[in-house]
Scaffold this active site. Structure first.
Site, PDB file in Angstrom:
ATOM      1  N   GLU A   1      10.328  -5.819  -1.543  1.00 33.27           N
ATOM      2  CA  GLU A   1       9.846  -4.440  -1.617  1.00 33.27           C
ATOM      3  C   GLU A   1       8.395  -4.330  -1.146  1.00 33.27           C
ATOM      4  O   GLU A   1       7.565  -5.178  -1.469  1.00 33.27           O
ATOM      5  CB  GLU A   1       9.959  -3.946  -3.064  1.00 33.27           C
ATOM      6  CG  GLU A   1       9.412  -2.549  -3.306  1.00 33.27           C
ATOM      7  CD  GLU A   1       9.403  -2.186  -4.779  1.00 33.27           C
ATOM      8  OE1 GLU A   1      10.436  -1.680  -5.252  1.00 33.27           O
ATOM      9  OE2 GLU A   1       8.380  -2.430  -5.454  1.00 33.27           O
TER      10      GLU A   1
ATOM     11  N   TYR B   1       7.718   4.121   1.124  1.00 28.27           N
ATOM     12  CA  TYR B   1       8.377   3.077   0.332  1.00 28.27           C
ATOM     13  C   TYR B   1       9.412   2.402   1.218  1.00 28.27           C
ATOM     14  O   TYR B   1      10.168   3.062   1.942  1.00 28.27           O
ATOM     15  CB  TYR B   1       9.064   3.686  -0.890  1.00 28.27           C
ATOM     16  CG  TYR B   1       9.842   2.689  -1.730  1.00 28.27           C
ATOM     17  CD1 TYR B   1       9.264   2.080  -2.833  1.00 28.27           C
ATOM     18  CD2 TYR B   1      11.157   2.352  -1.394  1.00 28.27           C
ATOM     19  CE1 TYR B   1       9.966   1.163  -3.594  1.00 28.27           C
ATOM     20  CE2 TYR B   1      11.862   1.426  -2.153  1.00 28.27           C
ATOM     21  CZ  TYR B   1      11.273   0.841  -3.244  1.00 28.27           C
ATOM     22  OH  TYR B   1      11.955  -0.076  -3.988  1.00 28.27           O
TER      23      TYR B   1
END
Length: 377
Positions: A186, A101
């Site tokens: 993101e 992530y």
């Protein structure tokens, strides 16, 4: 402002971040054709402004064009958290060795632009933070410059042997974030493929609404089908409005007072249906627009108007309320608390009407909750 994954990936491509080859499709036939062109295994991914698409069945793998068509037929038209899937991204498959992530955010607590990373990619970062906070990596920059100190260690903690590639992605993602006035950039997951390439497998980019005037190209990416129509209407009327899930409509002047009003409703056992700030203007037309917005929600059982007059004049608000009764079908009890500038004039204007007067906020909240319960009985 939010954009779709396929749009985020176009921005990634513009900034040099590696993505997989893909095609946008709006019908099952287009999905089949895209899969045939790409060849091999493909992912058919719903394009909506909602998280949890995979869990909802909005992302499917297909090994043949026929399977892809079936996947497109199943996903298109699906409802995911209130959003209807109108288009899908058909993307070439990849052999994944590792997932991570990576995101750039506004770190308000540190007054910085911050990186968040985790070797636990492909899952919701909130879940990792709650169950295993030690797996969350953080790196802040208190300026608009990339935080070189610590970036190498951060990158290697995600994909050790491919740390240089991760560093490259971090620099480019940071540049995108700063140059486009983002509030979030993101990649989840950022993957390391079997061939040793670091690829952005998914992407989410949100923008600061207050900076959109600097980015007309970003504004063009807006998908109005994905936005709450009441909130869009509110912006056009100069109102700040957010739809909630309760049954007591709120009309207040000032964001702080609006928050306090909603808190009081919850404290006394009620449930606010919206945040609505009419602002400091005394324009009666805003009150009419506010009534229309609140009453567009079929769950409304009562309305609480809480005005603390400073710049806003209570008599103008009162005139707006009367105008609303002439132009809008108001079929629920309305509690009104006017206090401050010209409050006596405002209260006199409303004398003899079916409105329920209140002197204090707590008095108004109690009466609104009682009125809502009366409608439920």
């Amino acid at each position: 402002m939010k954009i779709h994954e396929y749009q985020a990936k176009e921005l990634f491509r513009e900034y040099g971040i590696t993505i997989l080859e893909g095609t946008l499709a709006t019908s099952a036939a287009e999905v089949e054709q895209a899969a045939a062109t790409l060849g091999g295994t493909v992912a058919v991914k719903s394009q909506v402004h909602a998280g949890g698409r995979g869990k909802a069945g909005g992302i499917k793998l297909a090994h043949t064009p026929a399977e892809a068509r079936a996947a497109g037929d199943a996903i298109l038209g699906m409802d995911i958290k209130g959003s209807t899937v109108r288009k899908v991204l058909v993307e070439k498959g990849a052999a994944i060795a590792k997932e991570a992530y990576l995101a750039v955010i506004v770190n308000r607590a540190q007054k910085a632009i911050g990186f968040i990373g985790s070797a636990e990619g492909g899952v919701e970062i909130e879940e990792v933070a709650a169950t295993n906070p030690g797996k969350i990596l953080r790196l802040n920059s208190i300026s608009r410059n990339f935080p070189s100190d610590g970036a190498k260690e951060f990158a290697e903690a995600l994909f050790g042997e491919a740390g240089d590639q991760v560093m490259d992605v971090m620099e480019k993602l940071f540049k995108l974030f700063v140059e486009r006035d983002c509030s979030l950039a993101e990649i989840n997951p950022l993957v390391l493929t079997d061939e040793g390439r670091v690829v952005a497998l998914d992407g989410k980019v949100n923008f600061d609404d207050n900076a959109l005037f600097r980015h007309p190209d970003v504004v063009e990416l807006r998908d109005m089908d994905e936005e709450n129509p009441q909130e869009v209407q509110a912006k056009e009327s100069g109102l700040s409005f957010i739809q909630l899930e309760g049954d007591i409509g709120c009309m207040v002047n000032g964001a702080g007072l609006a928050m306090a009003t909603m808190d009081m409703i919850k404290l006394f056992g009620g449930s606010p249906a919206n945040f609505l700030d009419v602002g400091g203007s005394s324009n009666p037309e805003k009150v009419v627009s506010a009534f229309k917005l609140i009453l567009s929600n079929p769950d409304i059982k009562a309305i609480l108007i809480n005005i603390f007059g400073g710049i806003t004049r209570c008599d103008d608000i009162a005139r707006g309320i009367l105008a609303s009764y002439e132009r809008v079908d108001i079929n629920v009890p309305v509690v009104v608390r006017l206090f401050g500038t010209n409050m006596e004039e405002g209260r006199k204007i409303l004398e003899g009407t079916p409105l329920i007067p209140a002197v204090t906020l707590s008095d108004g909240v109690r009466k609104a909750i009682e009125a809502a319960k009366g409608r439920s009985a």
